[in-house]
Motif scaffolding. Sequence first.
Motif, PDB file in Angstrom:
ATOM      1  N   THR A   1      18.931   2.328  -1.294  1.00 21.19           N
ATOM      2  CA  THR A   1      18.663   2.163  -3.165  1.00 21.19           C
ATOM      3  C   THR A   1      17.313   2.814  -2.678  1.00 21.19           C
ATOM      4  O   THR A   1      16.446   3.562  -2.344  1.00 21.19           O
ATOM      5  N   GLN A   2      16.691   3.225  -3.606  1.00 21.08           N
ATOM      6  CA  GLN A   2      15.835   4.500  -4.619  1.00 21.08           C
ATOM      7  C   GLN A   2      14.496   3.962  -4.636  1.00 21.08           C
ATOM      8  O   GLN A   2      14.371   2.799  -5.196  1.00 21.08           O
ATOM      9  N   VAL A   3      13.558   4.818  -3.412  1.00 23.88           N
ATOM     10  CA  VAL A   3      11.771   4.189  -3.782  1.00 23.88           C
ATOM     11  C   VAL A   3      11.290   5.399  -4.370  1.00 23.88           C
ATOM     12  O   VAL A   3      11.112   6.466  -3.180  1.00 23.88           O
ATOM     13  N   THR A   4      10.578   5.280  -5.071  1.00 22.05           N
ATOM     14  CA  THR A   4      10.025   6.093  -6.004  1.00 22.05           C
ATOM     15  C   THR A   4       8.660   6.089  -6.276  1.00 22.05           C
ATOM     16  O   THR A   4       8.132   4.537  -7.244  1.00 22.05           O
ATOM     17  N   VAL A   5       7.270   7.031  -5.171  1.00 20.33           N
ATOM     18  CA  VAL A   5       5.855   6.456  -6.122  1.00 20.33           C
ATOM     19  C   VAL A   5       5.279   7.401  -5.863  1.00 20.33           C
ATOM     20  O   VAL A   5       5.140   8.455  -6.169  1.00 20.33           O
ATOM     21  N   SER A   6       4.519   7.245  -7.542  1.00 26.24           N
ATOM     22  CA  SER A   6       3.831   8.367  -8.032  1.00 26.24           C
ATOM     23  C   SER A   6       2.261   8.007  -8.151  1.00 26.24           C
ATOM     24  O   SER A   6       2.041   7.476  -7.296  1.00 26.24           O
ATOM     25  N   SER A   7       1.689   9.482  -7.399  1.00 30.12           N
ATOM     26  CA  SER A   7       0.237   9.327  -7.452  1.00 30.12           C
ATOM     27  C   SER A   7      -0.683   8.942  -8.480  1.00 30.12           C
ATOM     28  O   SER A   7       0.188   8.964  -9.824  1.00 30.12           O
TER      29      SER A   7
ATOM     30  N   SER B   1       0.774  -1.348   0.005  1.00 34.15           N
ATOM     31  CA  SER B   1      -0.066  -0.021   0.036  1.00 34.15           C
ATOM     32  C   SER B   1       0.939   1.050  -0.102  1.00 34.15           C
ATOM     33  O   SER B   1       0.816   2.130   0.734  1.00 34.15           O
ATOM     34  N   LEU B   2       1.939   1.383  -1.041  1.00 35.07           N
ATOM     35  CA  LEU B   2       2.835   1.957  -1.295  1.00 35.07           C
ATOM     36  C   LEU B   2       1.764   3.665  -0.859  1.00 35.07           C
ATOM     37  O   LEU B   2       1.081   3.719  -1.791  1.00 35.07           O
ATOM     38  N   LYS B   3       2.816   4.692  -0.701  1.00 35.53           N
ATOM     39  CA  LYS B   3       1.902   6.638  -0.665  1.00 35.53           C
ATOM     40  C   LYS B   3       2.998   6.682  -1.728  1.00 35.53           C
ATOM     41  O   LYS B   3       3.988   6.923  -1.508  1.00 35.53           O
ATOM     42  N   PRO B   4       2.493   7.809  -2.233  1.00 36.49           N
ATOM     43  CA  PRO B   4       3.503   8.978  -2.967  1.00 36.49           C
ATOM     44  C   PRO B   4       4.848   9.411  -1.658  1.00 36.49           C
ATOM     45  O   PRO B   4       5.450   9.275  -1.733  1.00 36.49           O
ATOM     46  N   GLU B   5       3.666   9.600  -0.209  1.00 38.77           N
ATOM     47  CA  GLU B   5       5.022  10.300   1.096  1.00 38.77           C
ATOM     48  C   GLU B   5       6.032   9.241   1.679  1.00 38.77           C
ATOM     49  O   GLU B   5       7.377   9.430   1.842  1.00 38.77           O
ATOM     50  N   ASP B   6       6.064   7.515   1.010  1.00 40.78           N
ATOM     51  CA  ASP B   6       6.893   7.083   1.110  1.00 40.78           C
ATOM     52  C   ASP B   6       8.462   7.117   0.061  1.00 40.78           C
ATOM     53  O   ASP B   6       9.079   6.501   0.421  1.00 40.78           O
ATOM     54  N   THR B   7       8.350   7.851  -0.822  1.00 36.95           N
ATOM     55  CA  THR B   7       9.390   8.306  -1.568  1.00 36.95           C
ATOM     56  C   THR B   7      10.483   8.371  -0.785  1.00 36.95           C
ATOM     57  O   THR B   7      10.430   9.789  -0.410  1.00 36.95           O
ATOM     58  N   ALA B   8      11.431   7.894  -1.572  1.00 37.08           N
ATOM     59  CA  ALA B   8      12.938   8.247  -0.608  1.00 37.08           C
ATOM     60  C   ALA B   8      13.893   7.345  -0.785  1.00 37.08           C
ATOM     61  O   ALA B   8      13.925   6.719  -1.399  1.00 37.08           O
ATOM     62  N   VAL B   9      15.560   7.844  -0.160  1.00 34.44           N
ATOM     63  CA  VAL B   9      16.106   6.713  -0.451  1.00 34.44           C
ATOM     64  C   VAL B   9      16.035   5.666   0.750  1.00 34.44           C
ATOM     65  O   VAL B   9      16.489   6.322   2.235  1.00 34.44           O
ATOM     66  N   TYR B  10      15.775   4.987   0.551  1.00 36.83           N
ATOM     67  CA  TYR B  10      15.724   3.763   1.668  1.00 36.83           C
ATOM     68  C   TYR B  10      17.005   3.099   2.317  1.00 36.83           C
ATOM     69  O   TYR B  10      17.760   2.047   1.438  1.00 36.83           O
ATOM     70  N   TYR B  11      17.153   2.761   3.258  1.00 37.58           N
ATOM     71  CA  TYR B  11      18.925   2.607   3.933  1.00 37.58           C
ATOM     72  C   TYR B  11      18.953   1.319   4.829  1.00 37.58           C
ATOM     73  O   TYR B  11      17.638   1.757   5.744  1.00 37.58           O
ATOM     74  N   CYS B  12      19.478   0.385   4.821  1.00 37.05           N
ATOM     75  CA  CYS B  12      19.285  -0.149   5.971  1.00 37.05           C
ATOM     76  C   CYS B  12      20.920  -0.042   6.830  1.00 37.05           C
ATOM     77  O   CYS B  12      22.145   0.240   6.244  1.00 37.05           O
TER      78      CYS B  12
END
Length: 123
Positions: free
Chosen positions: A117-123, A84-95
């Motif tokens: 790793t880049q995550v981009t969620v479009s609306s 259920s990804l949202k546009p506001e989840d867009t970010a670079v994710y780090y572990c």
Amino acid sequence: QVQLVESGGGLVQAGDSLRLSCAASGRIFSNYAVGWFRQAPGKEREFVAAINRSYVTYYEDSVKGRFTISRDKTKNTVYLQMNSLKPEDTAVYYCAAKRDWIRVTSGLYYDVWGQGTQVTVSS
């Protein structure tokens, strides 16, 4: 020394799912707690989720019920299933990894980081 490599990011639409992976080198990784953090453009890095060596988990409120952190010790890998990804989840994710389960929401207390790793969620 543990080294971490993230993968699984990409461009998706709102409502879609992604699974991020954090693969580690080093046999002692199974004893580490692992956290996922993210950083959006112009914003500070924020905590997302963490899991310890006993599989205890902890989540940031905005991702509870949507994201699931898990680990496979046989593969030396920690996963972040994002639904259920949202546009506001867009970010670079780090572990990141640390030896204890103290202050897991603060990136200042982690010993090792991946490259992101880049995550981009479009609306």
